[in-house]
Design a protein around this motif. Structure first.
Motif, PDB file in Angstrom:
ATOM      1  N   SER A   1       0.821  -1.223   0.000  1.00 28.62           N
ATOM      2  CA  SER A   1       0.000   0.000   0.000  1.00 28.62           C
ATOM      3  C   SER A   1       0.848   1.263   0.000  1.00 28.62           C
ATOM      4  CB  SER A   1      -0.957   0.000   1.219  1.00 28.62           C
ATOM      5  OG  SER A   1      -1.852  -1.094   1.151  1.00 28.62           O
ATOM      6  N   GLN A   2       1.985   1.243  -0.647  1.00 24.49           N
ATOM      7  CA  GLN A   2       2.837   2.434  -0.764  1.00 24.49           C
ATOM      8  C   GLN A   2       2.434   3.215  -2.010  1.00 24.49           C
ATOM      9  OE1 GLN A   2       6.834   0.970  -0.653  1.00 24.49           O
ATOM     10  NE2 GLN A   2       6.804   0.621   1.565  1.00 24.49           N
ATOM     11  N   HIS A   3       1.187   3.775  -1.938  1.00 24.84           N
ATOM     12  CA  HIS A   3       0.602   4.445  -3.101  1.00 24.84           C
ATOM     13  C   HIS A   3       1.338   5.717  -3.464  1.00 24.84           C
ATOM     14  CE1 HIS A   3      -3.207   2.263  -1.522  1.00 24.84           C
ATOM     15  NE2 HIS A   3      -2.546   1.484  -2.395  1.00 24.84           N
ATOM     16  N   GLN A   4       1.859   6.385  -2.468  1.00 24.86           N
ATOM     17  CA  GLN A   4       2.561   7.652  -2.757  1.00 24.86           C
ATOM     18  C   GLN A   4       3.847   7.407  -3.568  1.00 24.86           C
ATOM     19  OE1 GLN A   4       3.493   9.992   0.687  1.00 24.86           O
ATOM     20  NE2 GLN A   4       3.949  11.830  -0.514  1.00 24.86           N
ATOM     21  N   LYS A   5       4.614   6.354  -3.197  1.00 19.16           N
ATOM     22  CA  LYS A   5       5.840   6.045  -3.954  1.00 19.16           C
ATOM     23  C   LYS A   5       5.508   5.640  -5.388  1.00 19.16           C
ATOM     24  CE  LYS A   5       8.803   4.698  -0.097  1.00 19.16           C
ATOM     25  NZ  LYS A   5       9.641   3.623   0.478  1.00 19.16           N
ATOM     26  N   ILE A   6       4.420   4.873  -5.539  1.00 19.94           N
ATOM     27  CA  ILE A   6       4.019   4.469  -6.893  1.00 19.94           C
ATOM     28  C   ILE A   6       3.622   5.682  -7.705  1.00 19.94           C
ATOM     29  CG2 ILE A   6       2.333   3.126  -8.221  1.00 19.94           C
ATOM     30  CD1 ILE A   6       2.205   1.164  -5.881  1.00 19.94           C
ATOM     31  N   ALA A   7       2.881   6.617  -7.044  1.00 15.01           N
ATOM     32  CA  ALA A   7       2.434   7.825  -7.742  1.00 15.01           C
ATOM     33  C   ALA A   7       3.645   8.655  -8.190  1.00 15.01           C
ATOM     34  CB  ALA A   7       1.515   8.641  -6.845  1.00 15.01           C
ATOM     35  N   ASN A   8       4.639   8.795  -7.306  1.00 14.60           N
ATOM     36  CA  ASN A   8       5.836   9.570  -7.669  1.00 14.60           C
ATOM     37  C   ASN A   8       6.601   8.918  -8.839  1.00 14.60           C
ATOM     38  OD1 ASN A   8       5.379  11.526  -5.701  1.00 14.60           O
ATOM     39  ND2 ASN A   8       6.528  10.416  -4.121  1.00 14.60           N
TER      40      ASN A   8
ATOM     41  N   TYR B   1       8.143   8.813 -14.529  1.00  9.50           N
ATOM     42  CA  TYR B   1       8.142   8.157 -15.837  1.00  9.50           C
ATOM     43  C   TYR B   1       7.421   9.005 -16.881  1.00  9.50           C
ATOM     44  CZ  TYR B   1       9.968   3.853 -13.799  1.00  9.50           C
ATOM     45  OH  TYR B   1      10.762   2.931 -13.171  1.00  9.50           O
ATOM     46  N   PHE B   2       6.359   9.682 -16.451  1.00 10.52           N
ATOM     47  CA  PHE B   2       5.625  10.534 -17.392  1.00 10.52           C
ATOM     48  C   PHE B   2       6.484  11.712 -17.839  1.00 10.52           C
ATOM     49  CE2 PHE B   2       2.710  14.176 -18.094  1.00 10.52           C
ATOM     50  CZ  PHE B   2       2.095  13.698 -19.251  1.00 10.52           C
ATOM     51  N   LEU B   3       7.237  12.306 -16.909  1.00 11.65           N
ATOM     52  CA  LEU B   3       8.117  13.427 -17.264  1.00 11.65           C
ATOM     53  C   LEU B   3       9.263  12.976 -18.194  1.00 11.65           C
ATOM     54  CD1 LEU B   3       8.320  15.328 -13.828  1.00 11.65           C
ATOM     55  CD2 LEU B   3       6.927  15.889 -15.833  1.00 11.65           C
ATOM     56  N   VAL B   4       9.757  11.752 -17.909  1.00 13.45           N
ATOM     57  CA  VAL B   4      10.780  11.198 -18.808  1.00 13.45           C
ATOM     58  C   VAL B   4      10.198  10.998 -20.215  1.00 13.45           C
ATOM     59  CG1 VAL B   4      12.187   9.161 -19.303  1.00 13.45           C
ATOM     60  CG2 VAL B   4      12.119  10.113 -16.984  1.00 13.45           C
TER      61      VAL B   4
END
Length: 398
Positions: A315-322, A327-330
């Protein structure tokens, strides 16, 4: 070097030695090719004629002409007797016109050939033949000083004679006669003529092989050649044609030159055999079975899934979101080629035009990203909404 290789090398040397010995000791066949080239000493070359021509025409100077008559006769100051000997000479129309002008000015042309384009002079040739199986043929001259002499030739030869001549301008000088086994004359025809044209003359003979090495030296037939040439003006220069020849007096290819030289020929053959032995032994020595190596599988996707599942299960949703945001910025930098240092209205407009999205959708995505980045915790629903928004945005570029 093992014993097997030594045996092969010894075998190779033995084969080469045997081949060289066989070639050196065998009798070289005589070439009866009718070359008519002055440098050739083969039976049907004209080496003897060219060498003895000064003795036949003692007062004449002799010049070798290596150019076509059409080119050589462009110089209208040229004078003398143009001397042609070859099995077949076919002048072009323009070229023969140059010869006509040359003769018309008071020069001569001596032409000995089996066939040529001589229709302009009103001449027509044919072949003399009989039904006799053991026929013999002789050539002779019609001048009373030579009429009692007949010349025979022991090899098969064309028996060309003049079927039609221009009797007004043409004088018969020699003939060919066919005899049966009992020396009874069967047929005869004129084979040597003098044709007057303008101030000069054409001397045309249909028996060019009589002027070759073999026939000049055979049974003293040089007397026939001397008699024929006695009709030429000894005061005029002889222009020896070296252009119209059936054979070639120059090397036409490097390989031809190598194969015509005994030493170079065997050097060439040994080199070829050596190359074959080298390929055979080298290939046998170094060729091995090539093992099939299965390429490594690309485990990047499996690794990514493993890491993401680990984050998701904990449930480490924040790390996944970051990570999703990174990846989107890359993707923006690598695929759209747009820097992400400054996120302003100009950036949104530029990215929208590149990614096939609207400016509003672009601004909406980055506002959502900014919102997620400010939160201390991210819920499952917020993560799903961010992922859906980013994936929808990226899908429009495809």
């Amino acid at each position: 070097m093992n014993k097997k290789v030594k045996i092969y090398i010894a075998l190779f040397i033995a084969i080469v030695v045997l081949l060289i010995y066989a070639d050196a000791t065998k009798v070289k066949p005589i070439s009866w090719f009718p070359s008519y080239v002055a440098k050739h000493k083969m039976p049907y070359g004209t080496y003897v004629l060219r060498k003895e021509l000064p003795s036949f025409l003692s007062n004449s100077t002799i010049k070798d002409i290596n150019a076509a008559p059409y080119v050589f006769l462009q110089d209208s100051t040229v004078n003398g007797t143009y001397f042609f000997v070859d099995g077949g000479i076919n002048f072009g129309e323009d070229e023969f016109n140059e010869l006509l002008k040359f003769v018309e000015r008071g020069n001569d042309v001596f032409l000995s050939t089996n066939g040529s384009q001589i229709d302009t002079l009103g001449l027509k040739t044919s072949s003399l033949s009989t039904l006799e199986l053991n026929e013999k043929h002789y050539v002779s001259l019609l001048n009373p000083a030579f009429s009692d002499k007949k010349y025979s030739f022991d090899r098969p030869m064309p028996r060309i004679y003049f079927e039609e001549i221009d009797t007004i301008n043409t004088t018969a000088l020699g003939k060919i006669t066919m005899f049966d086994k009992d020396s009874v004359a069967l047929k005869s025809g004129v084979n040597f003529i003098k044709h007057k044209f303008g101030k000069g003359n054409f001397y045309i003979n249909t028996f060019p092989l009589a002027f070759t090495n073999y026939n000049i030296l055979h049974q003293k037939n040089d007397a026939y050649v001397a008699s024929v040439l006695s009709y030429l003006d000894p005061e005029k220069p002889i222009l020896w044609d070296a252009y119209y020849k059936t054979g070639k007096d120059k090397i036409t290819s490097p390989l031809n030159y190598i194969l015509n030289s005994k030493s170079l020929k065997w050097a060439y053959y040994i080199a070829l055999i050596g190359v074959l032995f080298f390929v055979f032994f080298k290939g046998k020595r170094e060729q091995r079975d090539i093992p099939i190596i299965t390429p490594l599988k690309n485990q990047t996707l499996a690794f990514t899934r493993t890491i993401s599942n680990m984050y998701y299960e904990k449930s480490q949703h924040q790390k996944i979101a970051n990570q999703k945001i990174n990846y989107f910025l890359v993707w923006v930098r690598s695929k759209m080629n747009i820097p992400t240092d400054v996120l302003n209205q100009s950036f949104y407009k530029h990215l929208a035009s590149r990614s096939n999205n609207t400016e509003e959708d672009t601004e909406k995505v980055f506002k959502k990203i900014a919102q997620i980045q400010q939160l201390n915790t991210v819920s499952k629903e917020q993560l799903i909404a961010l992922n859906s928004l980013i994936e929808t945005y990226k899908s429009k570029t495809q």
